[in-house]
Design an enzyme around this catalytic site. Structure first.
Site, PDB file in Angstrom:
ATOM      1  CG  ASP A 232      -0.170   0.205   2.541  1.00 26.80           C
ATOM      2  OD1 ASP A 232       1.078   0.290   2.523  1.00 26.80           O
ATOM      3  OD2 ASP A 232      -0.831   0.294   3.587  1.00 26.80           O
ATOM      4  CG  ASP A 234       1.519   3.117   4.717  1.00 27.51           C
ATOM      5  OD1 ASP A 234       0.401   2.678   5.026  1.00 27.51           O
ATOM      6  OD2 ASP A 234       2.464   2.386   4.340  1.00 27.51           O
ATOM      7  CG  ASP A 318      -3.535   2.851   5.554  1.00 28.92           C
ATOM      8  OD1 ASP A 318      -4.581   2.502   4.974  1.00 28.92           O
ATOM      9  OD2 ASP A 318      -3.046   2.258   6.524  1.00 28.92           O
TER      10      ASP A 318
END
Ligand code: DCT
Ligand code: MG
Length: 394
Positions: A232, A234, A318
């Site tokens: 992902d 962040d 995120d």
């Protein structure tokens, strides 16, 4: 022709020399090399762990056992394997023999047995049978769905669901996150590249500039540690004036949504209040900031020769908002690696009687918080040498 340098060196060093054939000689040289011992401090946060790993075969094997333990609700075993792998990641060269590991911390009986098998036979039966096991494979497939944790996966496996097709046919009602996870399964299981992370950074910066000029965006997680890919991307967002970060998340998310960048989003509230909740707890406080778990829709260049018609991919992103007063703690906490963070908290608790979270550092002896405006200050409070992000890859 034999390489005679080893003999001459031995004679010069006063060692008795027996003339050996080539095979025996190689054995001896290996044995001599084994005497070169490694040494590392016990806590991962006392070590410098770059991405250069000389023992990937061993650490991959131990990480697989760690993953299997974590997915099977055996956290203690998982941590033990993670710590053992982290020690090997920090070594300056490849391990060739067990004696080199004598005296190293965190290498338990079980991990040593796995290492021995691989050094002697090229593979560990336990690792290979875990890798091949239907149960592990099913856990991997099902927890590969965004929004599905090990408990849910285990429940489905007990019902005989081992694959995405079986899950789709089961008629289970999936929550919103799981539906998105299933829909974008392939994209979300394809590593995110540094270039894609940079493209997403541009979008996030545009969003923040549009809704809160003056606010600051920092890339955290694995990409801040220099990793070339990640699962992902962040981000940590703050505002240099305390209090101006309030309400920022919903504005950023609204902007992203209105511009069509979001395939999924879920914001969780910041419930952290020093005064009413007491000292920072050392356990995971990861969800106490205002945090938004999203799936981004990222435009993709068509790969030459590719027949695909899809011009975008899904990426997990995120977003975390922190007040400036907690920013250094949040940055340290969200940079990782996960094991490095865990070890920092263990060091703080066990060695310094302090509680570290991604919000604060509490000193149990002095009964007060330590303030910090940089990561360097936090390491100093903890009595640790500063370790830059690129060396936190434990
Ligand atoms: N973190 C943590 N403890 C957790 C979860 C996260 O300390 N239980 C911290 C450390 C890393 C950071 O948050 C981001 O988490 P991930 O994205 O899961 O880790 P990563 O290192 O960025 O890994 P990847 O490159 O796969 O995204
Ligand atoms: Mg990450």
């Amino acid at each position: 022709l034999l390489d005679v340098s080893w003999y001459t060196e031995s004679i010069r060093a006063g060692r008795p020399v027996q003339i050996l054939d080539r095979h025996k000689l190689q054995e001896h040289q290996a044995a001599a090399a084994e005497v070169q011992m490694f040494s590392v401090p016990s806590y991962a946060c006392q070590r410098r762990t770059t991405l250069e790993n000389h023992n990937a075969v061993l650490t991959d094997a131990l990480s697989l056992l760690a993953e299997n333990a974590e997915l099977s609700d055996q956290e203690g075993r998982g941590v033990a394997f993670r710590r053992a792998a982290a020690v090997l990641k920090a070594l300056p060269g490849p391990v060739t023999g067990l004696t080199q590991l004598r005296g190293l911390p965190c290498l338990g009986e079980h991990s040593l047995r796995v290492i021995k098998d691989i050094l002697e036979n090229g593979a560990s039966d336990e690792v290979e049978s875990t890798r091949q096991s239907e149960h592990f494979k099913a856990l991997k497939v099902l927890t590969g769905i965004f929004g599905v944790g090990p408990k849910t996966a285990e429940r489905w496996i007990r019902e005989g669901i081992h694959s995405l097709i079986q899950l789709r046919e089961s008629g289970h009602t999936l929550n919103r996150a799981q539906q998105a996870g299933l829909l974008h399964y392939d994209d979300l299981n394809r590593p995110v590249t540094r270039a894609e992370a940079d493209a997403i950074t541009e979008v996030v910066v545009r969003a923040v500039v549009a809704v809160a000029p003056g606010a600051e965006v920092t890339l955290t997680g694995g990409f801040r540690r220099g990793k070339l890919t990640g699962h992902d991307v962040d981000f940590l967002i703050t505002h240099p004036e305390e209090g101006r970060e309030e309400g920022l998340m919903s504005k950023v998310v609204s902007w992203l949504r209105s511009q069509g960048f979001l395939l999924y989003e879920k914001t969780t509230r910041n419930s952290y209040l020093e005064s009413t909740e007491g000292p920072a707890r050392p356990a995971s406080n990861m969800d106490r900031f205002e945090r938004c778990l999203t799936i981004f829709k990222l435009d993709e260049d068509q790969r030459p020769g590719s027949e695909e018609t899809k011009l975008w991919r899904a990426v997990r992103v995120d977003l975390v908002v922190s007040p400036i007063s907690q920013f250094a703690f949040a940055l340290l906490g969200w940079t990782g690696s996960k094991l490095f963070e865990r070890e920092l908290r263990r060091w703080a608790g066990h060695e310094k009687a302090m509680s570290l979270s991604s919000h604060a550092l509490y000193d149990n002896n002095q009964s007060r918080y330590h303030r910090a405006t940089s990561e360097e200050e936090i390491f100093a409070h903890l009595g640790l040498e500063f370790v830059p992000p690129s060396e936190r890859n434990a």
